[in-house]
Design an enzyme around this catalytic site. Sequence first.
Site, mmCIF file in Angstrom:
data_model
loop_
_atom_site.group_PDB
_atom_site.id
_atom_site.type_symbol
_atom_site.label_atom_id
_atom_site.label_comp_id
_atom_site.label_asym_id
_atom_site.label_seq_id
_atom_site.Cartn_x
_atom_site.Cartn_y
_atom_site.Cartn_z
ATOM 1 N N SER A 136 4.677 2.377 7.771
ATOM 2 C CA SER A 136 4.281 1.361 6.939
ATOM 3 C C SER A 136 5.523 1.122 6.269
ATOM 4 C CB SER A 136 3.210 1.732 6.168
ATOM 5 O OG SER A 136 1.792 1.755 7.021
ATOM 6 N N ASP A 175 0.432 -7.717 1.422
ATOM 7 C CA ASP A 175 0.690 -6.335 1.471
ATOM 8 C C ASP A 175 2.121 -6.160 1.575
ATOM 9 O OD1 ASP A 175 0.195 -3.747 1.645
ATOM 10 O OD2 ASP A 175 -0.111 -3.705 3.973
ATOM 11 N N HIS A 203 0.680 -1.213 0.002
ATOM 12 C CA HIS A 203 -0.045 0.033 0.000
ATOM 13 C C HIS A 203 1.027 1.372 -0.108
ATOM 14 C CE1 HIS A 203 0.384 -0.464 4.356
ATOM 15 N NE2 HIS A 203 0.612 0.841 4.352
#
Length: 564
Positions: free
Chosen positions: A406, A323, A290
């Site tokens: 992230s 992910d 992402h």
Amino acid sequence: MDDGKPTGPQAKWWSRPAEGRPSRSGPENRKPETQAPENQASETQAPENQAPENQAPESREPESPAPEGREVQPSLPSGPPLHEPDEYSTPPYGGPGPWAPAPPVQRPTPAHGTPVPPQAAPLPPQPSPVDPQAAPVPPQGAPEQPPYATTHGAGGPGEQRSPSSQWGQYDPWGAPGQPLTQAGPPAGTEPGNRKNRRGGAFAGVLLLTLVASGIGGGVGAYIERTGGLTTVELPQASHDNSDRAPESVAGIAASALPSVVTLHVSGTAESGTGTGFVLDARGHILTNNHVVAPAGSSGDITVTFSSGETAAAELVGKDSGYDLAVVRVKGVSGLKPLPLGNSDNVRVGDPVVAIGAPFDLSNTVTSGIISAKQRPITAGGEKGDGSDISYVDALQTDAPINPGNSGGPLVDTQAHVIGINSAIRAADSGKGTERGGQSGSIGLGFAIPINQGKRVAEELINTGRATHPVIGVTLDMKYTGDGAKVGEKGPEDGPAVTKDGPAAKAGIRSGDVITEVRGQRVHSGEELIVKIRAHRPGDRLELRLTRGGKELSVTLTLGSASGT
């Protein structure tokens, strides 16, 4: 009396005046030496140690008490007798008379440490204005009242003093033949003592000067060093360049930061910021899917290293189900790969450090512990078709993780990567785990275990795609009971159990409810997917299920499917 003022060290012996009488000699008639006190003149002049003839009686006042600790030292008279014997038996040579002995000499006692003032030298004898021929002779045996004598004392010339003052310095209990008073300067005023005092005073002044000079020099040096007395200089510890212990947070950060990078991604519709870390010297960097998703197929990806250098990167591969994504930088040398740990060795309570760029704040370090393991989470789903949903059997940590963290590493005390920071629990939404939202950390962060990340990264680098382990069934995601229920129909109205798939081979049927995977309880379809994807294709799994109220156990070998 003179209000307690001493009249001087002098005393006289008195006899009746007799003109032309021969003198009597003998040791018993020897008179002590007489001295005229300061500011007091005798009525007749006479040589020292000799009393004048036809001397008129002189009145005297008793002297003030002597200072404390000072004694009257009498001395023996010298020379011939001062006058002949008195045939009239006048005291003190005859019997008791009106001139009885005076009390002992008393002198005032000064305060401790107060020096006794020196006594002035006696004045020379002055002629007496009184005619000795006219002196009255008192009757024998009757009290004789001697006339007042003129003195030059405190009252000035012509002042009258009482007769009792003539006995002020008389000491009848003194040693025989000794002077009644001690002539000379008072004790402690000798020239030798003065010299000693002067020497001591000079030494004291010299010592005080040296001390003052030292203090002045110190104050001057302080003012010069600090810039003045009004300048405030606060205490501070000295500079310390020593290294921190490798297992401390500072030591971990110093070891890991050179391998952590910040990614800035921009595409045609959106942009984003995230974190990644170096996998090898060839320039491969692991991050979240992402993070790079906004770039699409034609966007830009820029990598910024901890030193501040930047480089362009290209996408190697990505997988939305895990992910994870891999990018690569070119033309960069001296890369330091970050060592990978083993997430199977992690225990709840182990200290960990999270490194990233929360809200684009590069090289941010936070610390915490592993608060849970094998926490099944799903993230994403913004597209609505489920293609962007990731299923993670995550490590839970309370190390603060925020948007921008992230893709960054979660490291242990040896600075080895044990997880990839991917998601947080958002307090404001209450809808579950989010990726890339703007909510802050509430102490619930989730990381993809590095064992899973390592396998996916290797597949993305080698083939550009990742594989997913599967059992070959379609799950009923609307089932609300406990466990994961196999659906009635599959995609495009096909069977729910794939023909010749792992589940079909193990005997699983439509409508069965799977409750355990390798002994771990399963409560929903999402949890079953998470547990299966935590393994590799080809792994053998033992499942427990319920069919018609009966519990069954089956064993199967996981198949493989390509990721997206």
